[in-house]
Write a protein that holds these residues in place. Sequence first.
Motif, short mmCIF file in Angstrom:
data_model
loop_
_atom_site.label_atom_id
_atom_site.label_comp_id
_atom_site.label_asym_id
_atom_site.label_seq_id
_atom_site.Cartn_x
_atom_site.Cartn_y
_atom_site.Cartn_z
N LEU A 166 0.82 -1.20 0.00
CA LEU A 166 0.00 0.00 0.00
C LEU A 166 0.86 1.26 0.00
O LEU A 166 0.60 2.21 -0.75
CB LEU A 166 -0.93 0.00 1.21
N ALA A 167 1.92 1.27 0.82
CA ALA A 167 2.80 2.43 0.87
C ALA A 167 3.48 2.65 -0.47
O ALA A 167 3.62 3.80 -0.93
CB ALA A 167 3.85 2.24 1.97
N ASP A 168 3.87 1.58 -1.13
CA ASP A 168 4.53 1.73 -2.42
C ASP A 168 3.56 2.24 -3.48
O ASP A 168 3.91 3.07 -4.32
CB ASP A 168 5.12 0.38 -2.85
N ALA A 169 2.31 1.75 -3.44
CA ALA A 169 1.30 2.23 -4.39
C ALA A 169 1.01 3.71 -4.16
O ALA A 169 0.85 4.48 -5.11
CB ALA A 169 0.02 1.41 -4.25
N MET A 170 0.98 4.12 -2.90
CA MET A 170 0.73 5.52 -2.58
C MET A 170 1.89 6.39 -3.06
O MET A 170 1.69 7.50 -3.58
CB MET A 170 0.52 5.67 -1.07
N ARG A 171 3.10 5.89 -2.89
CA ARG A 171 4.28 6.62 -3.37
C ARG A 171 4.21 6.83 -4.88
O ARG A 171 4.46 7.93 -5.38
CB ARG A 171 5.54 5.85 -3.01
N ARG A 172 3.84 5.77 -5.60
CA ARG A 172 3.79 5.87 -7.05
C ARG A 172 2.67 6.81 -7.51
O ARG A 172 2.83 7.53 -8.49
CB ARG A 172 3.62 4.48 -7.66
N ALA B 294 -2.37 7.18 4.66
CA ALA B 294 -2.59 8.32 3.76
C ALA B 294 -2.39 9.64 4.48
O ALA B 294 -1.83 10.58 3.93
CB ALA B 294 -4.00 8.25 3.18
N ARG B 295 -2.82 9.69 5.74
CA ARG B 295 -2.67 10.93 6.50
C ARG B 295 -1.20 11.23 6.79
O ARG B 295 -0.74 12.36 6.60
CB ARG B 295 -3.46 10.83 7.81
N VAL B 296 -0.44 10.23 7.25
CA VAL B 296 0.97 10.48 7.57
C VAL B 296 1.77 10.75 6.31
O VAL B 296 2.79 11.44 6.35
CB VAL B 296 1.58 9.32 8.37
N ALA B 297 1.31 10.22 5.16
CA ALA B 297 2.01 10.45 3.90
C ALA B 297 1.66 11.79 3.28
O ALA B 297 2.36 12.26 2.38
CB ALA B 297 1.68 9.33 2.92
N GLY B 298 0.58 12.40 3.74
CA GLY B 298 0.13 13.64 3.13
C GLY B 298 -0.52 13.40 1.78
O GLY B 298 -0.51 14.28 0.91
#
Length: 334
Positions: free
Chosen positions: A171-177, A237-241
Motif C-alpha cells: 500500500l505504501a509503495d502504491a501511494m508513493r507511485r 494516507a494521513r501520515v504520507a500527506g
Amino acid sequence: MRVLLLGSGGYLGRYVAEHLLADPSVQLTALGRGDDADVRFDLSTGSPGALTRFLDAVHPGVVINCAGATRGGARELTRHNTVAVATVCEAMRRSGCAARLVQIGCASEYGPSQPGSSTAEDAVPRPGGPYGVSKLAATELVLGSGLDAIVLRVFSPVGPGTPAGSPLGRLADAMRRAMQSGDGELKLSGLGVQRDFVDVRDVARAVHAASLSAAQGVVNIGSGRAVRLRDAAAVLARVAGFGGSLNEVDVPAARQPLAQAVGTTATATTSAIAATAHAEQSGGAAPAVSPYPDGCGAWQQADVRTARDRLGWRPRIALEESLADIWMEAACRI
C-alpha cells in the motif's frame, strides 16, 4: 550472557540483533545463510552434528531462532520452518551448553478465529495453510524437546523494514507511485481484513525479555487490538500527506482468499487471489498475491495477558508511528 542468534538477516532477526547489541551484557554471535552472519550455516540442510560442534565451541546461554521462510510451497516451508527447527532441537539436546531456546512462532499457527474474539495461548491450533502447519509443527517439536524453551507467537509485525510485498508495504509503495505520478485516486481491494499489528521493535523487546525470563511454553506477542486494513490505509494516507481519494473496490466474498492482500496499484485493482489472480492492468505487472499465507480469515486479535504477566512485556509503539516509519522508507524511493 552469550547469545546465539539464528536468522539474523531476516526482517525480525535484524531488529532482534540490533536490540541485543544495545545491551552491554550480551555477547552476540549471529549464525545464518547470509554474508552478514558471523558464521554461515543453513539450518534447512545442515546436520545436527555440525551445529552441535558449533554450540559446544560457542557455549551460548541462550539460542534465539528467528530463521524461517514465509513464502514458498509446502515442501520448501517444511524444510525451512520444520526440519530446520528439528535440527536446532536435536543439536541442543546433544550439546553440553544447556542453553535456553527462544523460538519465534507466528499467529498463523492458530488459523481462523471468531470475529470479535481474542486468541489466547490455550486455543486449539487449526492452521489454514501450509505456512501455519509448518510453523505449528516446529512449535510442537520445541515443546516436546525437553529443552528449556519458549515459543513466541508473533502476530502481524510492522514498522521500519516492512517487506514491500506485505499488505502495508504494498500500500505504501502504491501511494508513493500515485503521488509521484500525480494520480489523485487509489483503487484498493481486500481492506476488510482485520489483523493485530505489532511493531517489529516491540517484538525485539519481547525476544529479549523471553531470553531473560524463566517462562516456558507458548506466549502471544501482539498489540491486543485488531485493526481493519481500511483504517490502517487511512492513517497511512494521513501520515504520507496523500490528498487523493482511497476508493475501495469490493471483491466477491466467495472469491476472496483466507488472507487477502491489499492489492493496490495507482491505476488498477487486483483481486489478490492466488489461484485466479489476474494481471494488473498497468504495464502487465504481476498479480498481487497475498504475502501472508496465514489462512487466518478475516479476523485476528491476540490475547496478550500472558506476555504481560510472565514476561513483563507490553507493546509501546503505536500503529501510527509504525506506519509513519513504513512511509518514510517508501518516500525515500520517490
